[in-house]
Design a protein around this motif. Structure first.
Motif, PDB file in Angstrom:
ATOM      1  N   TRP A 114       0.836  -1.198   0.000  1.00 45.66           N
ATOM      2  CA  TRP A 114       0.000   0.000   0.000  1.00 45.66           C
ATOM      3  C   TRP A 114       0.872   1.249   0.000  1.00 45.66           C
ATOM      4  CZ3 TRP A 114      -4.736   0.523  -1.421  1.00 45.66           C
ATOM      5  CH2 TRP A 114      -5.440   1.676  -1.112  1.00 45.66           C
ATOM      6  N   ASN A 115       1.939   1.266   0.811  1.00 45.11           N
ATOM      7  CA  ASN A 115       2.831   2.427   0.847  1.00 45.11           C
ATOM      8  C   ASN A 115       3.504   2.638  -0.506  1.00 45.11           C
ATOM      9  OD1 ASN A 115       2.321   3.208   3.454  1.00 45.11           O
ATOM     10  ND2 ASN A 115       4.120   2.226   4.313  1.00 45.11           N
ATOM     11  N   GLY A 116       3.940   1.571  -1.149  1.00 47.55           N
ATOM     12  CA  GLY A 116       4.544   1.689  -2.464  1.00 47.55           C
ATOM     13  C   GLY A 116       3.561   2.216  -3.491  1.00 47.55           C
ATOM     14  N   GLN A 121       1.551   6.541  -7.110  1.00 47.53           N
ATOM     15  CA  GLN A 121       0.354   7.186  -7.674  1.00 47.53           C
ATOM     16  C   GLN A 121       0.602   8.549  -8.316  1.00 47.53           C
ATOM     17  OE1 GLN A 121      -2.603   6.940  -4.505  1.00 47.53           O
ATOM     18  NE2 GLN A 121      -4.075   6.305  -6.064  1.00 47.53           N
ATOM     19  N   PRO A 122       1.340   9.451  -7.679  1.00 49.78           N
ATOM     20  CA  PRO A 122       1.541  10.760  -8.317  1.00 49.78           C
ATOM     21  C   PRO A 122       2.493  10.729  -9.514  1.00 49.78           C
ATOM     22  CG  PRO A 122       2.039  10.847  -5.956  1.00 49.78           C
ATOM     23  CD  PRO A 122       1.857   9.422  -6.316  1.00 49.78           C
ATOM     24  N   ASP A 144      -7.512   2.378  -9.456  1.00 46.45           N
ATOM     25  CA  ASP A 144      -7.335   2.269 -10.903  1.00 46.45           C
ATOM     26  C   ASP A 144      -5.951   1.684 -11.189  1.00 46.45           C
ATOM     27  OD1 ASP A 144      -7.641   2.491 -13.624  1.00 46.45           O
ATOM     28  OD2 ASP A 144      -7.145   4.627 -13.679  1.00 46.45           O
ATOM     29  N   VAL A 145      -5.843   0.368 -10.993  1.00 47.24           N
ATOM     30  CA  VAL A 145      -4.569  -0.331 -11.156  1.00 47.24           C
ATOM     31  C   VAL A 145      -4.821  -1.685 -11.828  1.00 47.24           C
ATOM     32  CG1 VAL A 145      -3.523   0.715  -9.116  1.00 47.24           C
ATOM     33  CG2 VAL A 145      -4.702  -1.457  -8.902  1.00 47.24           C
ATOM     34  N   TYR A 146      -3.737  -2.287 -12.270  1.00 45.91           N
ATOM     35  CA  TYR A 146      -3.788  -3.651 -12.771  1.00 45.91           C
ATOM     36  C   TYR A 146      -3.348  -4.570 -11.637  1.00 45.91           C
ATOM     37  CZ  TYR A 146      -3.838  -1.378 -17.319  1.00 45.91           C
ATOM     38  OH  TYR A 146      -4.159  -0.584 -18.396  1.00 45.91           O
ATOM     39  N   LEU A 147      -4.199  -5.494 -11.264  1.00 50.78           N
ATOM     40  CA  LEU A 147      -3.869  -6.435 -10.199  1.00 50.78           C
ATOM     41  C   LEU A 147      -3.321  -7.720 -10.810  1.00 50.78           C
ATOM     42  CD1 LEU A 147      -6.959  -6.021  -7.858  1.00 50.78           C
ATOM     43  CD2 LEU A 147      -4.741  -4.903  -7.691  1.00 50.78           C
TER      44      LEU A 147
END
Length: 154
Positions: A114-116, A121-122, A144-147
């Motif tokens: 989560w921290n990574g 994100q920015p 909005d990511v690819y899991l």
């Protein structure tokens, strides 16, 4: 995490020292994430622009490179000594873009925490999250990511 738990700096320093000692110990085997070595080889053979951004120290990185020759194919790294604020701050990723990502058409990031993710994100909207063992998988699904489970999913 430590500061949120009101753990004092002296104890934090001791914990970090123990972690580094453990990482520098000589385990019998070091395992890659599934498909990671294949991905490293592909990056190397195709001369793909890349940079690894890690909260890990250069000393530990160099130790692992001495144990796993494939890691030497990853030429660009930003390690803990290179920036001030660790993930979830974006300092490491910003430095990577400054050094290796200027004028690149695509910036793609891979993370497993989560921290990574928050740090990345920015920097880019093209993010792949490894979530096969993550307790935060349901939170990741909202983003909005690819899991993916491992590099073989690519």
């Amino acid at each position: 995490f430590f500061k949120k738990q009101n753990i004092d700096e002296k104890t934090i320093t001791k914990i970090k020292k123990k972690k580094t000692e453990f990482l520098l110990s000589d385990p019998n085997e070091i395992y890659f994430m599934e498909g990671a070595e294949k991905m490293i080889d592909w990056i190397h053979k195709n001369n793909i622009s890349h940079c690894v951004v890690t909260n890990t120290s250069l000393t530990v990185i160099n130790h692992f490179k001495s144990k796993c020759s494939s890691l030497n194919h990853l030429k660009h790294r930003i390690t803990r000594e290179d920036y001030k604020n660790p993930k979830p701050h974006s300092d490491g990723y910003q430095l990577a873009v400054q050094r290796y990502g200027k004028n690149k058409k695509y910036l793609i990031g891979f993370e497993n925490t989560w921290n990574g993710f928050r740090a990345l994100q920015p920097i880019t909207s093209i993010i792949y999250l490894f979530c096969n063992n993550s307790h935060a998988v349901n939170d990741f699904r909202k983003e909005d990511v690819y899991l993916i489970n491992h590099f073989n999913d690519l």
